[in-house]
Design an enzyme around this catalytic site. Structure first.
Site, PDB file in Angstrom:
ATOM      1  N   ASP A 201       0.682  -0.984  -0.368  1.00  0.00           N
ATOM      2  CA  ASP A 201       0.049   0.324   0.103  1.00  0.00           C
ATOM      3  C   ASP A 201       0.597   1.326  -0.015  1.00  0.00           C
ATOM      4  O   ASP A 201       1.639   1.347   0.302  1.00  0.00           O
ATOM      5  CB  ASP A 201      -1.053  -0.192   0.977  1.00  0.00           C
ATOM      6  CG  ASP A 201      -1.498   1.229   1.459  1.00  0.00           C
ATOM      7  OD1 ASP A 201      -2.589   1.139   0.956  1.00  0.00           O
ATOM      8  OD2 ASP A 201      -1.702   1.867   2.667  1.00  0.00           O
ATOM      9  N   GLU A 261      12.746 -13.900  -3.201  1.00  0.00           N
ATOM     10  CA  GLU A 261      13.019 -14.271  -4.172  1.00  0.00           C
ATOM     11  C   GLU A 261      11.752 -14.549  -4.681  1.00  0.00           C
ATOM     12  O   GLU A 261      11.554 -14.374  -5.681  1.00  0.00           O
ATOM     13  CB  GLU A 261      14.382 -15.315  -4.772  1.00  0.00           C
ATOM     14  CG  GLU A 261      15.522 -14.419  -4.079  1.00  0.00           C
ATOM     15  CD  GLU A 261      15.335 -12.991  -4.812  1.00  0.00           C
ATOM     16  OE1 GLU A 261      15.657 -13.476  -6.453  1.00  0.00           O
ATOM     17  OE2 GLU A 261      15.943 -11.723  -4.450  1.00  0.00           O
TER      18      GLU A 261
HETATM   19  C1  GLC Z   1      -4.458   3.021  -0.305  1.00  0.00           C
HETATM   20  C2  GLC Z   1      -5.244   1.703  -0.246  1.00  0.00           C
HETATM   21  C3  GLC Z   1      -6.728   3.386   0.214  1.00  0.00           C
HETATM   22  C4  GLC Z   1      -6.321   3.767   1.623  1.00  0.00           C
HETATM   23  C5  GLC Z   1      -4.809   4.440   1.494  1.00  0.00           C
HETATM   24  C6  GLC Z   1      -4.056   5.354   3.159  1.00  0.00           C
HETATM   25  O1  GLC Z   1      -4.684   4.319  -1.832  1.00  0.00           O
HETATM   26  O2  GLC Z   1      -5.694   1.400  -0.774  1.00  0.00           O
HETATM   27  O3  GLC Z   1      -7.583   2.507   0.303  1.00  0.00           O
HETATM   28  O4  GLC Z   1      -6.923   5.181   2.116  1.00  0.00           O
HETATM   29  O5  GLC Z   1      -3.697   4.159   0.792  1.00  0.00           O
HETATM   30  O6  GLC Z   1      -3.732   3.999   3.224  1.00  0.00           O
END
Ligand code: GLC
Length: 515
Positions: A201, A261
């Site tokens: 993320d 890996e």
């Molecule tokens: C990413 C996620 C989103 C979230 C953001 C902060 O973009 O997909 O849903 O709000 O990160 O974690």
């Protein structure tokens, strides 16, 4: 990367947002057992992998992306035993499991942040705390990606803390050794549970410049073309100091080292500007396998965007294609009229273009974007900009499986209102409907090796884009008619098309020919 022998080079990945998938306990919220129950459904779609959005312990201020314990299952989703069973069920069904890792920030309810607030200095160093300016104002001009300033005051420490997203998501200092060790352990923990890969993320937000200098303004063109980002002043700045200072992409080498890996690693670029260039940087040898950026959904995968993608990303196996997610409004409504025709148009396009493809739960049913009232909305980002917000809640309305008030999603009251047309439910779909088309498109994609193809040429005339592809020495031509007029590519009947086509292509048709 050749070492990933049992991962397809360009996987088709099905994104499950567990809270909205299937509820087996009557709480109105989906759970891990719901995913286990529908594993056969996911496998029959013909995808290679399943990506599970966060199911970790969380106050759920940001839909689970505010994590309070990165190595535990939130009881609302089930137990660790359920998770282990889910991984086994996926593997039995021939699916790989990719899970989210939210390393950029924690919840403000995470024990580390709570300790920092109480004055534990080693914990405080894991985040970014700053004294106010002499006049009490914010330390610099940095903005959060959701609009408001990236600094929130904490009265106990009498300091501001930094957050690139919500105030409930304090940003970690990823240069800190304790933070790195914590992340290393979390990643190993999930690998040991049998997870095959990760979706990182906000990977472009990991590092900030310790000088904490003000960001300079960006050029006006940058924010003019944004769709979701047009709501916020974030794109008015050139993010040279608050993200990716120096070679921020090199940080992905740590992720590779920790994950191993053989793990398939996907990064989410949230930056908006220069995002395609970042794909190359983040996917160099020893880093991630692929990145995805907001360009495709933000610009509706239009000819200009696709042309830029082909010109700037030479190896398309590094670019994850997608149109919808839990963050973006459902594409067939934003980029079309919500019809089955438009669902097929985009799925055909995604199937024939080279590279990995991410499908968001429900798009295979042709779900349109529902409108929710203010009272029904829960997402803080939608609520900031109500009624014009990005529509993240709408995209998270649960999946309709069958009949009844909750469409077989739950025996309780769904956490978001479900007002689907009955023909969108899984039980109402046929071989001829959107679901049947997705299955055929996924099967054809795999059978003919389209994901491994290379683009050898492209041109656009009016609203029609023509793309030449080479797949293992064989030439194919894809034509996308974005407009509503019928056109004649002069190639005879196509090999496969998103709607019936004998030679003339109706408006909003995507088709492919073997040359
Ligand atoms: C990413 C996620 C989103 C979230 C953001 C902060 O973009 O997909 O849903 O709000 O990160 O974690």
């Amino acid at each position: 990367m050749g070492h990933k022998s049992d991962w397809p080079a360009n996987p088709a990945i099905y994104q499950v947002y567990p809270r909205s998938f299937l509820d087996t306990t009557g709480t109105g919220e989906g759970d891990l057992r719901g995913v286990i129950e529908k594993m056969g459904y996911i496998a029959e779609l013909g995808v290679d992998a399943l990506w599970l959005s966060p199911f970790f312990v969380s106050p759920m201020v940001d839909g689970g992306y505010d994590v309070a314990d990165h190595s535990a299952v939130d009881p609302r989703f089930g137990t660790m035993d359920d998770f282990e069973e889910l991984v086994a069920a996926a593997h039995d069904a021939g699916l790989k499991v990719l899970i989210d890792q939210v390393l950029n920030h924690t919840s403000d309810q995470h024990p580390l942040f709570l300790a920092a607030v109480e004055g534990d200095e080693s914990a405080a160093e894991c985040y970014l705390w700053q004294d106010p300016k002499e006049d009490g104002s914010l330390p610099n001009n940095w903005l959060s990606q959701f609009g408001p300033p990236a600094w929130t005051w904490n009265h106990k420490r009498r300091q501001y803390y930094f957050h690139q997203f919500l105030a409930a998501q304090p940003s970690l200092n990823l240069r800190n050794e304790r933070v790195q060790e914590m992340h290393h352990q979390e990643i190993r923990f999930w690998r040991d549970k049998g997870v095959d890969g990760f979706r990182f993320d906000a990977v472009t937000s990991y590092l900030f410049d310790e000088s904490l200098k003000d960001n300079p303004p960006s050029s006006p063109e940058v924010h003019e073309k944004m769709v979701t980002f047009r709501f916020v002043p974030y794109s008015y700045q050139d993010h040279v100091y608050d993200m990716l200072p120096g070679d921020g992409a090199a940080y992905a080498e740590n992720l590779r080292k920790w994950a191993g890996e053989d793990a398939w690693l996907l990064g989410e670029s949230t930056s908006g500007n220069n995002s395609l260039k970042l794909v190359k940087d983040f996917t160099e040898e020893g880093r991630l396998d692929a990145m995805y950026t907001v360009d495709m959904p933000e610009e509706g995968a239009d000819p200009e965007m696709l042309g830029r993608l082909f010109d700037e990303v030479s190896d398309l196996s590094r670019y994850g294609k997608w149109m919808s997610s839990h963050d973006q409004p459902r594409h067939i409504s934003v980029r079309g009229d919500g019809s089955d025709r438009d669902a097929r148009f985009f799925s055909m396009m995604m199937a024939v273009l080279p590279g990995p493809w991410m499908i968001y739960q429900g798009e295979e049913l042709g779900l349109p974007q529902p409108r929710l009232s203010r009272e029904e909305s829960v997402d803080p980002v939608d609520l900031i900009f109500w009624p014009d917000g990005p529509g993240r809640d709408g995209a998270r309305v649960p999946v309709p499986w069958g009949e009844g008030p909750a469409f077989g999603f739950s025996e309780g009251s769904p956490w978001l209102p479900m007002r689907w047309e009955s023909d969108r439910a899984v039980s109402a779909q046929t071989e001829e409907s959107t679901l049947g088309f997705y299955r055929r498109a996924l099967a054809a994609r795999k059978e003919h090796g389209w994901p491994e193809g290379t683009v050898t040429g492209h041109k656009t005339k009016g609203e029609v884009m023509t793309i030449d592809l080479d797949v293992d020495g064989r030439a194919w031509r894809a034509v996308f008619n974005y407009g509503t007029d019928t056109v004649s590519p002069g190639l005879g009947a196509p090999f496969m098309a998103s709607q019936h086509c004998v030679g003339d292509m109706l408006g909003r048709t995507a088709a492919i020919w073997k040359l």
